[in-house]
Design a protein around this motif. Structure first.
Motif, short mmCIF file in Angstrom:
data_model
loop_
_atom_site.label_atom_id
_atom_site.label_comp_id
_atom_site.label_asym_id
_atom_site.label_seq_id
_atom_site.Cartn_x
_atom_site.Cartn_y
_atom_site.Cartn_z
N TRP A 266 0.85 -1.18 0.00
CA TRP A 266 0.00 0.00 0.00
C TRP A 266 0.90 1.24 0.00
O TRP A 266 2.06 1.17 0.40
CB TRP A 266 -0.89 -0.02 1.24
CG TRP A 266 -1.89 -1.12 1.19
CD1 TRP A 266 -1.66 -2.44 1.46
CD2 TRP A 266 -3.24 -1.03 0.78
NE1 TRP A 266 -2.80 -3.17 1.26
CE2 TRP A 266 -3.80 -2.32 0.85
CE3 TRP A 266 -4.05 0.01 0.38
CZ2 TRP A 266 -5.11 -2.59 0.53
CZ3 TRP A 266 -5.37 -0.26 0.06
CH2 TRP A 266 -5.88 -1.54 0.13
N PRO A 267 0.38 2.38 -0.42
CA PRO A 267 1.24 3.59 -0.49
C PRO A 267 1.94 3.89 0.82
O PRO A 267 3.09 4.33 0.82
CB PRO A 267 0.25 4.69 -0.87
CG PRO A 267 -0.83 4.00 -1.59
CD PRO A 267 -0.96 2.65 -0.92
N TRP A 268 1.32 3.67 1.95
CA TRP A 268 1.93 4.00 3.24
C TRP A 268 2.93 2.93 3.69
O TRP A 268 3.61 3.10 4.68
CB TRP A 268 0.86 4.21 4.31
CG TRP A 268 -0.13 3.11 4.40
CD1 TRP A 268 0.00 1.93 5.08
CD2 TRP A 268 -1.40 3.06 3.76
NE1 TRP A 268 -1.10 1.15 4.90
CE2 TRP A 268 -1.99 1.82 4.09
CE3 TRP A 268 -2.10 3.93 2.94
CZ2 TRP A 268 -3.25 1.44 3.64
CZ3 TRP A 268 -3.35 3.54 2.50
CH2 TRP A 268 -3.90 2.32 2.85
N ASP A 269 3.01 1.81 2.93
CA ASP A 269 3.99 0.78 3.26
C ASP A 269 5.39 1.12 2.75
O ASP A 269 6.37 0.54 3.20
CB ASP A 269 3.57 -0.57 2.67
CG ASP A 269 2.34 -1.14 3.37
OD1 ASP A 269 2.10 -0.78 4.53
OD2 ASP A 269 1.64 -1.95 2.74
N TYR A 270 5.48 2.06 1.82
CA TYR A 270 6.78 2.45 1.29
C TYR A 270 7.45 3.38 2.27
O TYR A 270 6.86 4.30 2.80
CB TYR A 270 6.63 3.16 -0.06
CG TYR A 270 6.17 2.25 -1.17
CD1 TYR A 270 7.06 1.36 -1.76
CD2 TYR A 270 4.87 2.30 -1.62
CE1 TYR A 270 6.64 0.51 -2.77
CE2 TYR A 270 4.44 1.45 -2.64
CZ TYR A 270 5.33 0.58 -3.21
OH TYR A 270 4.91 -0.25 -4.21
N LYS A 271 8.71 3.12 2.50
CA LYS A 271 9.47 3.99 3.39
C LYS A 271 10.36 4.89 2.54
O LYS A 271 10.94 4.46 1.55
CB LYS A 271 10.32 3.15 4.33
CG LYS A 271 9.45 2.34 5.26
CD LYS A 271 10.24 1.80 6.40
CE LYS A 271 9.30 1.33 7.43
NZ LYS A 271 9.06 0.09 7.74
N GLU A 272 10.41 6.10 2.92
CA GLU A 272 11.24 7.06 2.21
C GLU A 272 12.70 6.65 2.36
O GLU A 272 13.16 6.30 3.44
CB GLU A 272 11.03 8.46 2.81
CG GLU A 272 11.50 9.54 1.90
CD GLU A 272 11.12 10.91 2.43
OE1 GLU A 272 11.94 11.81 2.30
OE2 GLU A 272 10.02 11.04 2.99
N GLU A 273 13.41 6.65 1.23
CA GLU A 273 14.81 6.25 1.27
C GLU A 273 15.62 7.28 2.06
O GLU A 273 15.44 8.47 1.92
CB GLU A 273 15.37 6.15 -0.14
CG GLU A 273 14.79 5.00 -0.92
CD GLU A 273 15.44 4.90 -2.29
OE1 GLU A 273 16.64 5.22 -2.41
OE2 GLU A 273 14.74 4.48 -3.21
N GLU A 274 16.49 6.76 2.91
CA GLU A 274 17.33 7.67 3.69
C GLU A 274 18.48 8.14 2.82
O GLU A 274 19.05 7.39 2.05
CB GLU A 274 17.86 6.94 4.92
CG GLU A 274 16.76 6.60 5.90
CD GLU A 274 17.32 6.01 7.16
OE1 GLU A 274 18.18 6.64 7.78
OE2 GLU A 274 16.87 4.91 7.51
N LYS A 275 18.79 9.41 2.94
CA LYS A 275 19.87 10.00 2.12
C LYS A 275 21.13 10.15 2.91
O LYS A 275 21.22 10.32 4.03
CB LYS A 275 19.43 11.33 1.55
CG LYS A 275 18.26 11.14 0.62
CD LYS A 275 17.86 12.48 0.04
CE LYS A 275 16.67 12.25 -0.88
NZ LYS A 275 16.20 13.42 -1.51
#
Length: 82
Positions: free
Chosen positions: A73-82
């Motif tokens: 689901w869209p909220w299952d994606y975690k923003e990639e850490e930079k």
């Protein structure tokens, strides 16, 4: 049959089924129209089954309708850490 041809065939048959259904709404005793409707519906269902077997469900109620539940689901994606 390729995907595009199957979709065109489904569209054509779907239109026929809908037109026969509308006609039968106002002419329910017309046996010829009922026969034509049943034939068109049978052909539509066969082409739909062929399409879904080869390319997957077209609608939520299709043969693979619960596969979308397994996707993230869209909220299952975690923003990639930079």
């Amino acid at each position: 049959m390729n995907k595009e041809k199957l979709m065109r065939r489904l569209s054509s048959l779907g239109f026929s089924v809908q037109e026969y259904r509308l006609f039968l709404d106002t002419h329910p005793e017309n046996e010829e129209a009922l026969t034509l409707f049943n034939e068109a519906k049978k052909k539509y269902d066969a082409v739909l089954q062929e399409y879904e077997k080869e390319y997957g469900a077209l609608t939520l109620n299709g043969i693979n309708s619960d596969e979308w539940l397994e996707d993230p689901w869209p909220w299952d994606y975690k923003e990639e850490e930079k």
